[in-house]
Design an enzyme around this catalytic site. Structure first.
Site, short mmCIF file in Angstrom:
data_model
loop_
_atom_site.label_atom_id
_atom_site.label_comp_id
_atom_site.label_asym_id
_atom_site.label_seq_id
_atom_site.Cartn_x
_atom_site.Cartn_y
_atom_site.Cartn_z
N PRO A 53 0.84 -1.21 0.00
CG PRO A 53 0.11 -0.92 2.22
CD PRO A 53 0.88 -1.83 1.32
CB CYS A 54 3.52 2.35 -2.31
SG CYS A 54 2.70 1.71 -3.76
#
Length: 104
Positions: A53-54
């Site tokens: 989940p950058c």
DNA sequence: CGGCTGACTGCGA
DNA sequence: TTCGCAGCCAGCC
């Protein structure tokens, strides 16, 4: 050395839903100190097989500095908003959504 | 191997 | 508070 990347991915993966953290925070927690750029690079070279989940990682100012790396740049903000994250102009409202890995 | 760049941050003016 | 400079390290040419 490569463990650093693994730790980055692991830590980013621990970011709670609807929360965000910063590159510097991650770097510090991992003991990288000022190597905050490596965190950004780590997320850039993140393996495709991993689901990171950058979009929950922003710079210390809460700005979506990495949005330009997303296929559609606006996707990053869209994902955050989809999680209930609010924005103050172009930056995330850090006072409400900032997450410190050490505090929880 | 040498030099430049980059999803950043901290410090001084 | 805002602007500019130096430091950090991996990846690419």
């Amino acid at each position: 050395v490569n463990d650093f990347y693994q730790r980055v991915y692991a830590l980013v993966g621990e970011i709670p839903f609807g929360r965000v953290t910063t590159y510097g925070t991650i770097a510090r927690v991992l003991g990288a100190g000022r190597s905050s750029r490596l965190v950004g690079h780590a997320l850039k070279v993140v393996p495709d097989n991993l689901d990171i989940p950058c979009h929950r990682v922003v710079n210390r100012n809460g700005e979506l500095s990495g949005m330009m790396q997303f296929d559609p740049p606006e996707l990053m903000r869209a994902l955050l908003e989809a999680e209930g994250v609010t924005f103050d102009g172009e930056a995330v409202d850090m006072r409400k959504h900032y997450w410190d890995p050490e505090e929880g």
